[in-house]
Scaffold this motif. Structure first.
Motif, PDB file in Angstrom:
ATOM      1  N   UNK A   1       7.608   5.675  -1.290  1.00 16.17           N
ATOM      2  CA  UNK A   1       6.194   6.048  -1.203  1.00 16.17           C
ATOM      3  C   UNK A   1       5.435   5.475  -2.389  1.00 16.17           C
ATOM      4  N   UNK A   2       6.007   5.651  -3.600  1.00 18.87           N
ATOM      5  CA  UNK A   2       5.347   5.117  -4.789  1.00 18.87           C
ATOM      6  C   UNK A   2       5.207   3.615  -4.682  1.00 18.87           C
TER       7      UNK A   2
ATOM      8  N   UNK B   1       5.078   1.731  -2.010  1.00 22.04           N
ATOM      9  CA  UNK B   1       4.070   1.351  -1.027  1.00 22.04           C
ATOM     10  C   UNK B   1       2.662   1.530  -1.582  1.00 22.04           C
ATOM     11  N   UNK B   2       2.492   2.644  -2.294  1.00 24.21           N
ATOM     12  CA  UNK B   2       1.167   2.902  -2.852  1.00 24.21           C
ATOM     13  C   UNK B   2       0.754   1.786  -3.799  1.00 24.21           C
ATOM     14  N   UNK B   3       1.668   1.448  -4.731  1.00 20.37           N
ATOM     15  CA  UNK B   3       1.340   0.395  -5.703  1.00 20.37           C
ATOM     16  C   UNK B   3       1.160  -0.932  -4.986  1.00 20.37           C
TER      17      UNK B   3
ATOM     18  N   UNK C   1       0.216  -1.535  -1.932  1.00 24.24           N
ATOM     19  CA  UNK C   1      -1.054  -1.631  -1.216  1.00 24.24           C
ATOM     20  C   UNK C   1      -2.219  -1.783  -2.185  1.00 24.24           C
ATOM     21  N   UNK C   2      -2.138  -1.127  -3.358  1.00 25.66           N
ATOM     22  CA  UNK C   2      -3.208  -1.272  -4.345  1.00 25.66           C
ATOM     23  C   UNK C   2      -3.297  -2.721  -4.805  1.00 25.66           C
ATOM     24  N   UNK C   3      -2.125  -3.313  -5.062  1.00 25.61           N
ATOM     25  CA  UNK C   3      -2.111  -4.733  -5.465  1.00 25.61           C
ATOM     26  C   UNK C   3      -2.706  -5.596  -4.365  1.00 25.61           C
ATOM     27  N   UNK C   4      -2.314  -5.263  -3.130  1.00 24.85           N
ATOM     28  CA  UNK C   4      -2.815  -6.021  -1.981  1.00 24.85           C
ATOM     29  C   UNK C   4      -4.332  -5.985  -1.936  1.00 24.85           C
TER      30      UNK C   4
END
Lengths: 102, 166, 621
Positions: A72-73, A75-77, A79-82
């Motif tokens: 989860x962590x 994916x969160x990071x 997606x933020x980078x994305x």
């Protein structure tokens, strides 16, 4: 009765599909989804070994919980980078992002 | 026997939707198929007798991560350009590598002498897991919470619009 | 007393350090420090000589210095014996007088303090060389005097001739020093000691094969040839006359060039074992004496005449040592130091006044410069070997030694050279002091002869004292023979009265010819030059030795170095460049792998896993 090898072969197949996805998806989000597949295959193998060999021993399941949280962590990071990349370059297709070309 | 049929059904669904995830032309469809995959993994957990993990899988993955991914798709991709090719040029070599990895893994699995034991029928309740977690694994648990916090803050800082940016 | 010997080289060194570091701006202070330092060294060395006369022997002091190899301890020390005590006095005396004289000669020179600094350094190095008790230490000081010579020849470094001459002197002597170095290496390998006394002891036991000793002796003689300007390495000495004249007197007449002779004398125990080496020394010395003496006959530059004369006299010394007249050779070194320093200082006095080196532009100086003329006459007569001046005693002993040793050819050549010597000295004397007065074109316009004047007393007093020494040193001949000798002292009973008479007659006849040609001008010198045009030209061009060397350098060395340069540029550099550009090409190839595309890297990741799997598989099998 399901034998352990059947489950493990499923896991292997599943993992290979995830690898294929990581290697071929042009869309960054697609790559992230493929990585989720890899995570899931790993989780599944943990659970399998745990249930077959050490049924009273909960380490395997606890490990899966941890993996899910880390995923989860991750994916969160990711997606933020994305989103950052998208805002800078207006693109999410990795085969067009080569600003680090040597 | 019925369990076995159920296992195979779910396995086929898992593989098919996984193939869909990696090969769908429309990224949105891929996202939805990812949901289907995750659900079937939860089903497999049930078959293996880990109900708590199945629940966590559904709640966290399907409810959390998948939603996040779908949001990201909608934020970044214009759904109108769904006809864009979604696979890159290195498809051939990727297939080769995947098949080789699969072959290696299968070879290992089949070659290894494994005790032919069946899975145990012992059920683990959520309270067992909770006890185990807070008795033996407190430190990793707390570290994990810090990791999640860091990821949260990091994501906010990364995704926040920079000052002066429109 | 002997334990104060180490102070002798140390004083000039202190003077060098002080003048070099602190008093670079105060001419008078620098000059006085240098002169006083060498004066005290002179006093000390005279005291040591006195004591040595009473109790002769070898007095050695040494300190361990380097222990690189346990079998070869390197020490630093001093060896005081009759030879080195006499040499100490010679060096200190000439140094002292030259330094005093320089106060007048170099007056007003822009590099005055530098000049005195280097003179002190030279005195230190030369004294250190003289007292060295081992070969390695001697080699170090040997090179130090070489560098001092370089620095002082190039004193007027802004003149290209002086700069070139200093380089030439340094490089040519290097050829000889190379031989010296190899000799030292062989000795360190074969005999495993550098100490003169130990070396002598080991060699006399016969532990070292005879052929090896010959090789060592010849290599040592190479070093001596370089420093003492023996043929074929004599070419640097005439060019070294570009330096200030007192420097020529000190370094290139009296002391440093005698270092080669001193080296042979010091290591005479090596030479005396090998008859071949001694014969070689005698032949080279004799040939050089004749060769340089004949060149000196026709030179126009007063300093060059004296330079060739120096080369010639050094040849005599070598001849003396070579034919076994050890005492005579070294005595000639001593007397030569006095009268040749005197002659150079006289020349300096003349040049100081006339501002030219060409003898044909001088003339009639006797009227204006009486002291210089008379001292020059004494020096010239001493050099020509006229009874009873000092040169007579030493030179005739050498000629006698050649006769006694049975080398009649060498004896003949030596006698002929004695005639040359008398002739060229008389030529210079008559032309310079009694020739027709001429007006001279100098840089500052035409200078009339009447304006020539005697040099200041700071210059003439050293001349007078040196002239006195040059005149009277002969009375010590017998004493010297008892004092310095190799092996048991032989009373030379077979004293041949005939030969000194012959050589004196020859010299006087030569002087008479010179008088006829240059004073009476009964025979035209130009006419003789025309009549004997080919020998005259050869002599004038110094037997074309320089031309031969530059021909060799141009046609052999330059071709070889051109080929080596081509090889270096194209093959060596080429290999380096190929390596460099190969790596560069490989790098740009590797650069292609940095596509910047994440998925290419992922391929590497998973493909790498597969690859590692197979590699492990193969290895395990």
């Amino acid at each position: 009765m399901i034998s352990i090898k059947e489950v493990l072969i499923l896991v292997a197949l599943f993992f290979s599909i995830g690898v294929y996805g990581v290697l071929t998806r042009r869309n960054t989000i697609g790559i992230l989804m493929s990585i989720e597949l890899l995570f899931n295959s790993a989780c599944l193998s943990f659970v399998t070994f745990s249930k077959y060999y050490y049924p009273a021993f909960l380490k395997g399941q606890i490990f899966v919980l941890f993996i899910i949280s880390v995923a989860a962590a991750d994916t969160v990071v990711g997606l933020a980078l994305l989103l950052c990349i998208y805002r800078k370059l207006k693109d999410v297709y990795v085969d067009r992002i080569n600003i680090m070309k040597g | 026997m019925s369990e076995r049929i159920l296992f195979y059904c779910i396995a086929v669904i898992t593989i098919l939707s996984a193939v869909g995830v990696v090969s769908a032309r429309n990224i949105f469809h891929a996202g939805l198929l990812l949901g289907s995959t995750l659900f079937s993994i939860a089903g497999l957990y049930l078959i293996l007798g880990t109900e708590f993990l199945a629940a966590v899988q559904v709640l966290l993955y399907v409810g959390g991560i998948l939603t996040l991914i779908l949001f990201a798709i909608m934020l970044t991709v214009k759904l109108s350009d769904k006809s864009i090719k979604q696979t890159s040029e290195q498809k051939g070599i990727s297939i080769c590598i995947s098949i080789v990895i699969f072959g290696i893994l299968c070879g290992c699995i089949l070659k290894t002498e494994m005790a032919n034991i069946s899975k145990s029928g012992i059920m683990t309740t959520p309270s067992d897991i909770g006890k185990h977690l807070f008795v033996y694994e407190v430190l990793p648990f707390e570290l994990l919470s810090i990791l999640l916090l860091v990821a949260l803050i990091g994501a906010i800082i990364l995704a926040r619009k920079e000052e002066g940016e429109k | 007393m002997f334990k104060f010997a180490c102070v002798i080289p140390f004083l000039p060194f202190c003077a060098f350090a002080i003048t070099g570091l602190f008093t670079g701006k105060h001419r008078r202070v620098s000059q006085n420090i240098s002169i006083f330092a060498i004066f005290f060294s002179l006093c000390l060395s005279v005291l040591i000589l006195m004591e040595m006369l009473v109790v002769p022997g070898n007095y050695e002091f040494q300190l361990p210095w380097l222990k690189i190899l346990p079998s070869l301890p390197i020490e630093i020390g001093m060896l005081i014996n009759p030879l080195s005590s006499v040499m100490l006095v010679v060096v200190c005396t000439v140094s002292f007088f030259v330094q005093v004289y320089s106060a007048g000669y170099m007056h007003g020179d822009s590099g005055y303090c530098r000049y005195y600094t280097f003179l002190s350094l030279f005195s230190f190095s030369m004294l250190g060389l003289v007292v060295s008790n081992n070969l390695l230490q001697m080699y170090i000081f040997w090179e130090l005097v070489g560098i001092c010579s370089y620095l002082l020849i190039g004193h007027w470094y802004f003149k290209p001739e002086a700069a070139n001459a200093s380089k030439k002197a340094f490089i040519v002597t290097r050829f000889g020093d190379f031989g010296f170095l190899i000799a030292i290496l062989i000795i360190s390998y074969k005999v495993q000691t550098f100490n003169f006394l130990e070396l002598q002891h080991i060699l006399e036991t016969g532990a070292i094969p005879h052929s090896m000793i010959t090789v060592i002796a010849i290599l040592l003689f190479c070093g001596a040839m370089g420093k003492s300007a023996q043929f074929p390495l004599h070419i640097w000495l005439p060019d070294a006359m570009e330096g200030p004249t007192p420097v020529s007197a000190l370094i290139h007449a009296a002391t440093m060039v005698a270092a080669g002779v001193y080296l042979v004398a010091r290591t005479y125990f090596i030479f005396s074992i090998s008859g071949t080496a001694l014969t070689l020394v005698a032949i080279i010395g004799c040939f050089t004496a004749f060769f340089a003496g004949s060149i000196a006959l026709v030179q126009d530059d007063i300093k060059r005449v004296l330079a060739y004369s120096t080369v010639s006299q050094l040849g005599y010394m070598m001849l003396g040592l070579g034919v076994g007249a050890y005492t005579a050779g070294f005595f000639h070194l001593t007397t030569h130091a006095s009268f040749k320093a005197l002659l150079f200082l006289c020349a300096g006095s003349i040049i100081h006044s006339v501002k030219t080196n060409n003898i044909w532009e001088m003339g009639g100086l006797y009227k204006n410069m009486k002291i210089t003329a008379i001292t020059f006459l004494i020096g010239g007569l001493a050099l020509a070997g006229i009874f009873p001046f000092s040169g007579f005693w030493s030179k005739d002993e050498i000629i006698l030694g050649a006769y006694n040793s049975g080398h009649y050819i060498l004896f003949g050549i030596a006698l002929l050279t004695a005639a040359f010597t008398a002739f060229y000295m008389a030529r210079v004397f008559f032309v310079v002091f009694f020739g027709k007065k001429k007006s001279v074109h100098t840089q500052r316009g035409i200078k009339a002869p009447s304006t020539y004047h005697e040099s200041p007393s700071v210059m003439t007093i050293p001349l007078i004292i040196l002239a006195f020494l040059a005149a009277i040193l002969g009375i010590f001949t017998h004493k010297f023979g008892q004092f310095i000798h190799y092996g048991p002292h032989l009373i030379e009973g077979e004293h041949n009265e005939f030969i000194p008479v012959i050589s004196n007659i020859v010299a006087i006849v030569s002087i008479f010819f010179a008088w006829v040609i240059y004073q009476k001008e009964a025979i035209s010198s130009a006419g003789m030059a025309r009549q004997f045009s080919i020998p005259y030209k050869i002599l004038k061009n110094k037997y074309y030795v320089d031309e031969f060397y530059s021909f060799c350098v141009r046609n052999i060395l330059f071709v070889i170095s051109g080929a080596a340069g081509w090889f270096d540029r194209n093959v060596v550099d080429g290999a380096v460049n190929v390596v460099g550009s190969g790596i560069k090409a490989f790098g740009s190839l590797l650069r292609k792998t940095q596509t910047g595309l994440v998925q290419n890297y992922a391929i590497g990741l998973f493909g790498g896993i597969v690859l590692i799997w197979f590699i492990v598989k193969i290895i395990v099998k």
